[in-house]
Design an enzyme around this catalytic site. Structure first.
Site, mmCIF file in Angstrom:
data_model
loop_
_atom_site.group_PDB
_atom_site.id
_atom_site.type_symbol
_atom_site.label_atom_id
_atom_site.label_comp_id
_atom_site.label_asym_id
_atom_site.label_seq_id
_atom_site.Cartn_x
_atom_site.Cartn_y
_atom_site.Cartn_z
ATOM 1 N N VAL A 1 71.051 48.595 -23.673
ATOM 2 C CA VAL A 1 71.666 47.919 -22.520
ATOM 3 C C VAL A 1 73.131 47.562 -22.808
ATOM 4 O O VAL A 1 74.014 47.801 -21.981
ATOM 5 C CB VAL A 1 70.857 46.659 -22.117
ATOM 6 C CG1 VAL A 1 71.506 45.961 -20.930
ATOM 7 C CG2 VAL A 1 69.418 47.038 -21.774
ATOM 8 N N GLY B 1 65.146 45.172 -14.037
ATOM 9 C CA GLY B 1 66.235 46.066 -14.446
ATOM 10 C C GLY B 1 67.364 46.041 -13.433
ATOM 11 O O GLY B 1 68.002 45.011 -13.215
ATOM 12 N N ARG C 1 74.955 46.330 -36.892
ATOM 13 C CA ARG C 1 74.949 47.743 -37.277
ATOM 14 C C ARG C 1 76.368 48.317 -37.202
ATOM 15 O O ARG C 1 77.244 47.743 -36.563
ATOM 16 C CB ARG C 1 74.032 48.540 -36.340
ATOM 17 C CG ARG C 1 72.586 48.108 -36.410
ATOM 18 C CD ARG C 1 71.782 48.617 -35.246
ATOM 19 N NE ARG C 1 72.181 48.002 -33.989
ATOM 20 C CZ ARG C 1 71.623 48.251 -32.806
ATOM 21 N NH1 ARG C 1 70.658 49.125 -32.718
ATOM 22 N NH2 ARG C 1 72.032 47.634 -31.723
ATOM 23 N N ILE D 1 67.198 46.290 -10.178
ATOM 24 C CA ILE D 1 66.866 45.825 -8.823
ATOM 25 C C ILE D 1 67.463 44.438 -8.582
ATOM 26 O O ILE D 1 67.229 43.528 -9.379
ATOM 27 C CB ILE D 1 65.331 45.703 -8.632
ATOM 28 C CG1 ILE D 1 64.637 47.009 -8.980
ATOM 29 C CG2 ILE D 1 64.985 45.269 -7.217
ATOM 30 C CD1 ILE D 1 63.117 46.887 -9.001
ATOM 31 N N LYS E 1 58.693 38.085 -17.188
ATOM 32 C CA LYS E 1 59.377 38.282 -15.903
ATOM 33 C C LYS E 1 58.717 37.455 -14.788
ATOM 34 O O LYS E 1 59.417 36.883 -13.952
ATOM 35 C CB LYS E 1 59.395 39.772 -15.562
ATOM 36 C CG LYS E 1 60.287 40.567 -16.531
ATOM 37 C CD LYS E 1 60.071 42.060 -16.403
ATOM 38 C CE LYS E 1 60.991 42.832 -17.336
ATOM 39 N NZ LYS E 1 60.634 44.251 -17.421
HETATM 40 N N1 HSE Z 1 60.517 47.762 -21.524
HETATM 41 C C1 HSE Z 1 60.871 47.201 -20.263
HETATM 42 C C2 HSE Z 1 60.159 47.972 -19.172
HETATM 43 C C3 HSE Z 1 62.359 47.271 -20.101
HETATM 44 O O1 HSE Z 1 59.569 49.008 -19.478
HETATM 45 O O2 HSE Z 1 60.158 47.561 -18.021
HETATM 46 C C4 HSE Z 1 62.891 46.488 -18.969
HETATM 47 O O3 HSE Z 1 62.584 45.137 -19.097
#
Ligand code: HSE
Length: 411
Positions: A11, A129, A44, A131, A200
């Site tokens: 991200v 994500g 990193r 949305i 979430k």
């Molecule tokens: N691993 C999460 C998913 C990423 O698959 O929705 C987004 O939060």
């Protein structure tokens, strides 16, 4: 205004990419003279990366740089992200995060600190994500009392279930592809065991209902036990299996919140949400049902939501977003054992007549399901709505070996 990114993973690097690609229009929309990415924190090394000169391993290089007004946190996990975000807010910097684990654990507290410091803490990318869902809930649906939210909140599990439903692929084979495509979290148990969806739904329930809901208050079940036979029984019932996060507010002010696989009818707006897509249904007293749909995972969709928050922070650097998210209260979330649903049961038997008699004795009339190719010593049925505690007692007494139990919804 200068920007820093903490965490240059999928991200974080997507945020840098979007900021560069759409730089001119992003600056224009921000109403600032300039929005420049000046620092990236990551332990990193990224030799040859186009942003190589911006990297630091020392958080103080961001904290003590007064030119940085907005910090993007895309590290993931609660620690050290929490310490870093808290320090940034206390230093008078606005913070934008995609980190649902952090927001679900500390959202209320971090919003309070942001308020005290007169800066912003924004987290649009933490749910769904790319949305838009956080902003619509607090702005566009502000006129409504929201009674219910139900969503497909995890792209990885939706991708896996879609492969199982449409291609008859096993869970393991589909998970491997999801990991290769970069959808799954580093530790896929967060996805497949429902923890990611749990974080979430905590964020959504906290925002919609007003008090902080913590992950350990939410009954959570993942998809690791879903078999292809369950998928077939769902088809015979006229639906599909989806991993749903859902939360409901009751008349007495209490709420329920849960993550579990669920049968949903093919006619549901959520049933056609396939692959890595997410959808969130919000039920408001004025608007009725409204569904938000889009890419719930992936580099650029998630970066899209992060950068939108950056623009919002820059545009409203002199004002604060109000989220109406208060502290948690005791006995706010009801025990999942008291929640009523119809249940789908897949079970094997040794004596079919005895098994069916015991089901009738326990549950009265049920809907039997079958499909071509079902095992000869197995049956599938759906009960009438019953509280979980009552269901558990009754199913334990039936002459069956239970293979799976899945809740049935009416979304
Ligand atoms: N691993 C999460 C998913 C990423 O698959 O929705 C987004 O939060």
């Amino acid at each position: 205004m200068n920007i820093a990114i903490m965490g240059y993973g999928v991200v974080g690097s997507g945020v840098a990419e979007v900021l560069k690609k759409n730089h001119a229009s992003i600056v224009k929309k921000s109403t600032q003279d300039e929005l420049e990415l000046v620092r990236i924190l990551d332990l990193r090394d990224f030799p040859g990366d186009e942003n190589e000169k911006l990297f630091t391993k020392d958080f103080n290089d961001i904290l003590n740089d007064d030119s940085i007004g907005i910090v993007v946190e895309t590290m993931g996990g609660v620690n050290p992200a929490y310490d870093f975000v808290l320090a940034c807010l206390k230093a008078g910097k606005s913070v934008v995060t995609s980190n649902k684990e952090l927001v679900a654990a500390k959202g209320c507290e971090l919003l309070r600190v942001a308020e005290e410091m007169n800066v912003n803490f924004m987290f649009e990318a933490s749910v769904g994500g790319g949305i838009p869902i956080i902003r619509p809930i607090i702005n566009c649906l502000a006129a409504n009392e929201i009674d219910e939210i139900a969503g497909i909140l995890n792209g990885t599990t939706n991708f896996i279930l879609t492969k199982m439903i449409n291609e008859g692929m096993t869970f393991e084979a589909a998970l491997k592809i999801a990991q290769e495509l970069g959808y799954a979290e580093r530790d896929p148990s967060a996805d497949v065991e429902g923890k990611d969806a749990c974080r979430k739904i905590c964020i959504l329930a906290s925002l919609c209902f007003g008090n902080h809901v913590y992950p350990d208050e939410v009954y959570t079940e993942g998809i690791t036990e879903i078999a292809l036979a369950d998928v077939e029984y769902a088809k015979a019932w006229g639906g599909v299996i989806k991993l749903l996060g859902r939360a409901t507010r009751y008349g007495d002010g209490k709420i329920s919140a849960m993550v579990s696989p669920a049968f949903i009818r093919c006619s549901s707006q959520l049933a056609g949400v396939d692959d890595v897509f997410n959808a969130i249904l919000v039920r408001g007293d004025a608007i009725g049902d409204v569904v938000f749909y889009g890419r719930g995972a992936g580099k650029l969709p998630t970066a899209s939501a992060v950068v939108a928050d950056v623009v919002d922070c820059a545009r409203h650097s002199a004002s604060r977003k109000v989220f109406g998210w208060e502290d948690s209260i005791a006995d706010y979330v009801v025990n999942y054992k008291d929640i009523k649903h119809p249940f789908f049961v897949r079970a094997s038997f040794t004596d079919e007549a005895a098994a069916k008699q015991s089901i009738a004795d326990a549950f009265g009339e049920v809907e039997y399901l079958t499909y071509e190719g079902a095992a000869a010593n197995e049956l599938g049925f759906v009960t009438a709505p019953v509280a979980q505690s009552e269901f558990d007692e009754k199913i334990a007494k039936a002459a069956l070996t239970v293979g799976s139990v899945i809740r049935v919804t009416d979304y």
